[in-house]
Design an enzyme around this catalytic site. Structure first.
Site, PDB file in Angstrom:
ATOM      1  N   ASP A   1       0.823  -1.208   0.000  1.00  0.00           N
ATOM      2  CA  ASP A   1       0.000   0.000   0.000  1.00  0.00           C
ATOM      3  C   ASP A   1       0.858   1.259   0.000  1.00  0.00           C
ATOM      4  OD1 ASP A   1       0.900  -0.104   2.615  1.00  0.00           O
ATOM      5  OD2 ASP A   1      -1.093  -0.191   3.525  1.00  0.00           O
TER       6      ASP A   1
ATOM      7  N   ASP B   1      -0.925  -6.268  -0.185  1.00  0.00           N
ATOM      8  CA  ASP B   1      -1.222  -5.626   1.097  1.00  0.00           C
ATOM      9  C   ASP B   1      -2.729  -5.445   1.290  1.00  0.00           C
ATOM     10  OD1 ASP B   1       0.827  -5.100   2.844  1.00  0.00           O
ATOM     11  OD2 ASP B   1       1.363  -3.175   1.962  1.00  0.00           O
TER      12      ASP B   1
ATOM     13  N   LYS C   1      -0.610  -9.590   3.003  1.00  0.00           N
ATOM     14  CA  LYS C   1       0.110  -9.072   4.169  1.00  0.00           C
ATOM     15  C   LYS C   1      -0.817  -8.136   4.933  1.00  0.00           C
ATOM     16  CE  LYS C   1       3.326  -5.788   3.943  1.00  0.00           C
ATOM     17  NZ  LYS C   1       2.807  -4.788   4.937  1.00  0.00           N
TER      18      LYS C   1
ATOM     19  N   GLU D   1      -0.953  -5.616   8.715  1.00  0.00           N
ATOM     20  CA  GLU D   1      -0.158  -4.983   9.755  1.00  0.00           C
ATOM     21  C   GLU D   1      -0.715  -5.281  11.142  1.00  0.00           C
ATOM     22  OE1 GLU D   1       0.382  -0.824   9.120  1.00  0.00           O
ATOM     23  OE2 GLU D   1       1.172  -1.076   7.085  1.00  0.00           O
TER      24      GLU D   1
ATOM     25  N   GLU E   1       9.812  -3.737  10.374  1.00  0.00           N
ATOM     26  CA  GLU E   1      10.113  -2.433   9.785  1.00  0.00           C
ATOM     27  C   GLU E   1      10.674  -1.454  10.802  1.00  0.00           C
ATOM     28  OE1 GLU E   1       8.131   1.112   7.031  1.00  0.00           O
ATOM     29  OE2 GLU E   1       7.058  -0.779   7.317  1.00  0.00           O
TER      30      GLU E   1
END
Length: 261
Positions: free
Chosen positions: A43, A82, A110, A112, A174
Site C-alpha cells: 500500500d 497488502d 500481508k 499490519e 520495519e
C-alpha cells in the site's frame, strides 16, 4: 517456478530472501527477469505513486488494479498483496478483502499488526498470510524508528511471536533496532524480512521507487541503485528542446516497408 509459503520457510537460515515492491507491469517484468523470488504490491503505492500523504488513503480497488498489473508482468513470481487500512478490521471483513486480492493475482496477503483472530481465520480459509510489526505505517503517528525502549522492544517481540503462532508464514520487521530484529529472527521459526531492521533478518525488502532513486526523498535505511528522477528530468528537457526547435520528429530515422515505423 512460483515459490509458496513452505518454500520460504525452508529458506530460513539458509538462503536470504530478496523482496522488492512493484506496482506496474513493466517494473514487475524486470524484477521477475532478475530472478527476485517475491514481489510485494504494497500500500506504499499510495505515497510513492499516487501522491497521497498516507497509506490510509489506499483502497481495495487500488490494490486490485496494481496487483493485476504486476501479475501480468510477473506471471511466475510469488506476489504478496497488502490489505489496505480498515479492510481487516474483523475476521470476515479481512477474508472478503483477502479473497479479492487473491482473485486479482496475489499468492498471499500481508496485514499490519498482531491481529491473531484475523490471521487464524485467513489461514483456516487457505489464505497464506505475511505479518508485519515494528513500524506499521497504517497506524503510525510518525515514521521514526520504534522499539528503542525495553517495553517497546518486548511488545514488538511478543507481536512477532503472536503473528507466527497465529499461522503467518513470514513476517516483515520495519524500522526497528538491528539487535531487536536479530533477537526476533532467532526466536521465530518463520522467516523475517527486514526493512530498516538490519542484516540479521532472513531477507530484505526495498520499495522499488527508493531503489530506483525515483522521487525527491528516500528513507534513511534505503539505498538508491540509480537516480531515475534525474533521467526523467533530462529526457523531458531534451524532448522539449527538440520539439521547440523542430528537431523532433525530423530526427527520427525513417523506415520504409509494411509494418515499419
Amino acid at each position: 517456478m512460483t515459490l509458496h509459503a513452505a518454500d520460504f520457510i525452508a529458506r530460513k537460515g539458509n538462503k536470504p530472501i530478496t523482496m522488492l515492491t512493484a506496482y506496474t507491469c513493466p517494473v514487475a517484468r524486470g524484477i521477475e527477469a532478475a530472478g527476485v523470488p517475491v514481489i510485494l504490491v504494497g500500500d506504499t503505492v499510495g505515497m510513492v505513486e499516487m501522491g497521497f500523504e498516507s497509506t490510509r488513503d489506499v483502497t481495495l480497488e487500488h490494490m486490485e488494479y496494481h496487483i493485476g498489473a504486476v501479475r501480468r508482468g510477473a506471471r511466475n513470481t510469488h506476489i504478496i498483496g497488502d490489505l489496505p487500512y480498515l479492510t481487516d478490521t474483523d475476521p470476515q471483513t479481512a477474508l472478503t478483502s483477502a479473497r479479492r486480492l487473491i482473485a486479482a493475482g496475489a499468492n498471499s496477503i500481508k496485514l499490519e499488526g498482531p491481529k491473531a483472530e484475523v490471521i487464524r481465520h485467513l489461514v483456516d480459509n487457505d489464505i497464506p498470510v505475511v505479518g508485519h510489526t515494528g513500524l506499521t505505517p497504517q497506524t503510525a503517528t510518525s515514521f521514526k524508528k520504534v522499539g528503542n525502549t525495553d517495553a517497546e522492544a518486548q511488545r514488538i517481540l511478543d507481536e512477532a511471536r503472536l503473528i507466527e503462532a497465529s499461522g503467518a508464514f513470514m513476517v516483515v520487521l520495519e524500522h526497528i533496532p538491528y539487535t531487536l530484529a536479530g533477537q526476533i529472527t532467532r526466536a521465530l521459526g518463520i522467516p523475517t524480512i527486514g526493512i530498516g531492521a538490519g542484516p540479521e533478518c532472513d531477507g530484505q525488502v526495498l520499495v522499488i521507487n527508493d531503489a530506483l532513486g525515483l522521487g525527491d526523498y528516500w528513507p534513511p535505511f534505503s539505498k538508491q541503485y540509480a537516480h531515475v528522477s534525474d533521467t526523467i528530468l533530462k529526457v523531458a528537457r531534451d524532448f522539449t528542446a527538440e520539439v521547440e526547435t523542430l528537431e523532433f520528429p525530423n530526427n527520427i530515422i525513417q523506415f520504409t516497408g509494411t509494418g515499419k515505423r
